[in-house]
Enzyme design. Sequence first.
Site, PDB file in Angstrom:
ATOM      1  N   LYS A 197       0.856  -1.180   0.000  1.00  0.00           N
ATOM      2  CA  LYS A 197       0.000   0.000   0.000  1.00  0.00           C
ATOM      3  C   LYS A 197       0.890   1.227   0.000  1.00  0.00           C
ATOM      4  O   LYS A 197       1.698   1.425   0.905  1.00  0.00           O
ATOM      5  CB  LYS A 197      -0.910  -0.005   1.232  1.00  0.00           C
ATOM      6  CG  LYS A 197      -1.791   1.229   1.310  1.00  0.00           C
ATOM      7  CD  LYS A 197      -2.816   1.109   2.408  1.00  0.00           C
ATOM      8  CE  LYS A 197      -3.635   2.381   2.495  1.00  0.00           C
ATOM      9  NZ  LYS A 197      -4.640   2.302   3.557  1.00  0.00           N
ATOM     10  N   LYS A 250      -2.205  -1.547  -3.809  1.00  0.00           N
ATOM     11  CA  LYS A 250      -3.049  -0.354  -3.752  1.00  0.00           C
ATOM     12  C   LYS A 250      -2.201   0.899  -3.866  1.00  0.00           C
ATOM     13  O   LYS A 250      -1.181   0.964  -3.169  1.00  0.00           O
ATOM     14  CB  LYS A 250      -3.782  -0.370  -2.417  1.00  0.00           C
ATOM     15  CG  LYS A 250      -4.676   0.789  -2.158  1.00  0.00           C
ATOM     16  CD  LYS A 250      -5.292   0.622  -0.803  1.00  0.00           C
ATOM     17  CE  LYS A 250      -6.117   1.843  -0.493  1.00  0.00           C
ATOM     18  NZ  LYS A 250      -6.633   1.785   0.843  1.00  0.00           N
TER      19      LYS A 250
HETATM   20  C1  PBG Z   1      -7.529   3.278   5.594  1.00  0.00           C
HETATM   21  C2  PBG Z   1      -7.775   3.146   4.131  1.00  0.00           C
HETATM   22  C3  PBG Z   1      -7.582   4.091   3.119  1.00  0.00           C
HETATM   23  C4  PBG Z   1      -8.090   3.520   1.957  1.00  0.00           C
HETATM   24  C5  PBG Z   1      -8.549   2.253   2.287  1.00  0.00           C
HETATM   25  N1  PBG Z   1      -8.330   2.027   3.632  1.00  0.00           N
HETATM   26  C6  PBG Z   1      -7.061   5.477   3.148  1.00  0.00           C
HETATM   27  C7  PBG Z   1      -5.726   5.766   3.672  1.00  0.00           C
HETATM   28  O1  PBG Z   1      -4.891   4.891   3.907  1.00  0.00           O
HETATM   29  O2  PBG Z   1      -5.499   6.956   3.917  1.00  0.00           O
HETATM   30  C8  PBG Z   1      -8.155   4.203   0.617  1.00  0.00           C
HETATM   31  C9  PBG Z   1      -9.213   3.717  -0.317  1.00  0.00           C
HETATM   32  C10 PBG Z   1      -9.509   4.598  -1.457  1.00  0.00           C
HETATM   33  O3  PBG Z   1      -8.885   5.652  -1.685  1.00  0.00           O
HETATM   34  O4  PBG Z   1     -10.422   4.247  -2.213  1.00  0.00           O
HETATM   35  N2  PBG Z   1      -6.328   2.830   6.067  1.00  0.00           N
END
Ligand code: PBG
Length: 324
Positions: A197, A250
């Site tokens: 991520k 992601k």
């Molecule tokens: C929380 C989380 C996030 C997303 C999914 N889980 C945001 C972040 O890490 O700030 C993003 C999902 C999206 O942008 O569609 N940890």
Amino acid sequence: MNYPLSRPRRNRKSASIRSMVQENHLRPEHLIAPLFIIEGKDKSEPIPSMPGYYRHTLDKTVTYAKYLYNLGIRSVLLFVKVPDAKKDNEGTEALNPDGLMQRAIKSIKDAVPELCVMTDVALDPYSSYGHDGVVEDGKIINDVSVQILSEMALSHALAGADFVAPSDMMDGRIGAMREKLEGNAFHNTGIMAYSAKYASCFYGPFRDALDSAPGFGDKKTYQMNPANSIEAIREAILDEAEGADILMVKPGMPYLDIIQSIKQNVTVPVSVYHVSGEYAIIKAAAAQGWINEEQAIMESLLAFRRAGADLIATYFAEQAATLL
Ligand code: PBG
């Protein structure tokens, strides 16, 4: 063999031939639908930076989940919006057995038992700082966060979640969660790890949707540097060894290379999160008449499959399943 013996266009001559030699396919069961849930009854709130997407109250979410299942979608990924008054540094509300997330898991499983319910595990929607872990002296501390996140995973399992999906990027959390689940006899609760991520600007609209933007700083001490790829393989191998059942990459479109290299280095299924900012880009361009929305959606989702993604979490899940 060279031209004219070899003419690749022969295999593109007709729709029939093109379909016969098509290498990758997209089906509704490849899609995971993220759902944003709010407290209350019979209400839907539009999200300005995600046109066409809504936060729904739980009753409406259950109806929508049934509808998605009937479209062929097999999985939903749950997120809840938490009022400011319930936020603190430790994300205490995340462990509330009667919290909105726990009630949502139960209600959806009761209504549509065959639907695979996945839950986001991270503290940010519950954190007064908007960070995924606990903050101390301006730093996000790893091991205390992992303990709380493991309790959170257990709490979702107790409510009936099929998969927990830790999105926090703390070190060692997959192993800790696996142990916590095994230790409490949740042998069959899966873990879909957000393994790679990235610290990405493409999460902007999601943070609007959940009011979860970090209150100070950014997430670069835990989410990955977009410049790195070998590190993604390291994260993936660690998560697989710690007991993750599915590994996620992601965001999606800017990271197709990461999907491909992780797929080649692990033996568990790989998923991708087509995130909020990517949704917004397609919606905005389509609204201007600059691209064809349906074609842009299907081409993007198929590209994930081609890169090696088994599963795709996308805000276009309903639309894509309908088109299929
Ligand atoms: C929380 C989380 C996030 C997303 C999914 N889980 C945001 C972040 O890490 O700030 C993003 C999902 C999206 O942008 O569609 N940890």
